[in-house]
Scaffold this active site. Structure first.
Site: not given
Length: 270
Positions: A119, A186, A89, A50-51
């Site tokens: 996440e 992360e 993602d 999703d970056s």
């Protein structure tokens, strides 16, 4: 290449690589052309992250990214990469319930992904179980989780306090127990990431989490030193400067991950 499997990567091969002490090399990609270059230059796993909201779409965060966008870019990447394992993602809000997550995951798998990434832990543990029971491999993501940017008040290193570190260690074991086959860490102090990796029954992939993880991931645009309009975190290194070309930069990154020279102390958090 001798260090790249001749057949496509599969989920069981991730655990095998870890057992053999072979570092896993992951990068993000969002289109067929870059995916082909990654595939040809030593990258094992491609994350359709999703970056893309920040580095491709010009958004201020990842939050506006949609399921449609991830599915579209997954299809693009799948056309370009033959060997690398593709991971899609979940965008913000798309994994709020098991049913929502399953519907999105089916689209991602049908678009060419072999695994989905979500996440957090907490209620996400039930979602991991739900997906894995339905034959959808899952990559978990702990530490600095970009979709939690509003709650965290920004992109901040996680796990520096004792209680937070203990919670990360607990969550790492919990996502594995729930069925996740891979774990991204992360923005975590290197020493903590090393502890989590040593205790984890599944491979770990670090980004800003030190060199002791079982592999590394970077955003492709950061690796190439591109100005995306966002502040570069400490763990980012411009490999294009030493690689001389896009292909050379990717190969330099893959080699540095495998020989343990990246990340060094300058690209990790204490």
């Amino acid at each position: 290449m001798s260090d790249t499997p001749q057949k496509p990567w599969t989920v069981p091969m991730l655990a095998q690589a870890r057992a053999e002490g072979r570092k896993l090399v992951m990068l993000t990609s969002y289109d067929a052309s870059f995916a082909r270059v990654l595939d040809d230059n030593g990258v094992d796993l491609i994350l359709i992250g999703d970056s893309l909201g920040m580095v491709v779409m010009g958004m201020a965060s990842t939050l506006p990214v949609t399921v449609d966008a991830i599915a579209y870019h997954t299809r693009c990447v799948a056309r370009g990469a033959r060997h690398a394992l593709k991971i899609a993602d979940f965008p913000f809000g798309s994994d709020a319930t098991p049913e929502q997550a399953h519907a999105a995951a089916v689209r991602f798998i049908q678009s060419g992904a072999a695994m989905v990434k979500l996440e957090g832990a907490g209620y996400k543990l039930d979602i991991i179980r739900f997906l894995v029971e339905r034959e959808i491999p899952v990559c978990a993501h702990l530490g600095l989780t970009p979709q939690s940017v509003l709650r965290m008040g920004g992109f901040k290193v996680q796990g520096r306090e004792d209680a937070a570190a203990a919670k990360l260690r607990e969550d790492a074991l919990a996502v594995a127990e729930a069925g996740a086959a891979l774990l991204v860490l992360e923005g975590v102090p290197a020493a903590l990431a090393a502890q989590i990796t040593a205790a984890s029954p599944i491979p770990t992939i670090g980004i800003g989490a030190g060199a002791d993880c079982d592999g590394q991931v970077l955003v492709l645009h950061d690796l190439l030193g591109l100005d995306t309009g966002h502040r570069k975190p400490k763990f980012v290194k411009d490999f294009l400067a030493e690689g001389g070309s896009v292909a050379g930069a990717i190969r330099a990154y893959a080699d540095a991950v495998r020989d343990g020279s990246f990340p060094d102390a300058d690209h990790a958090y204490a």
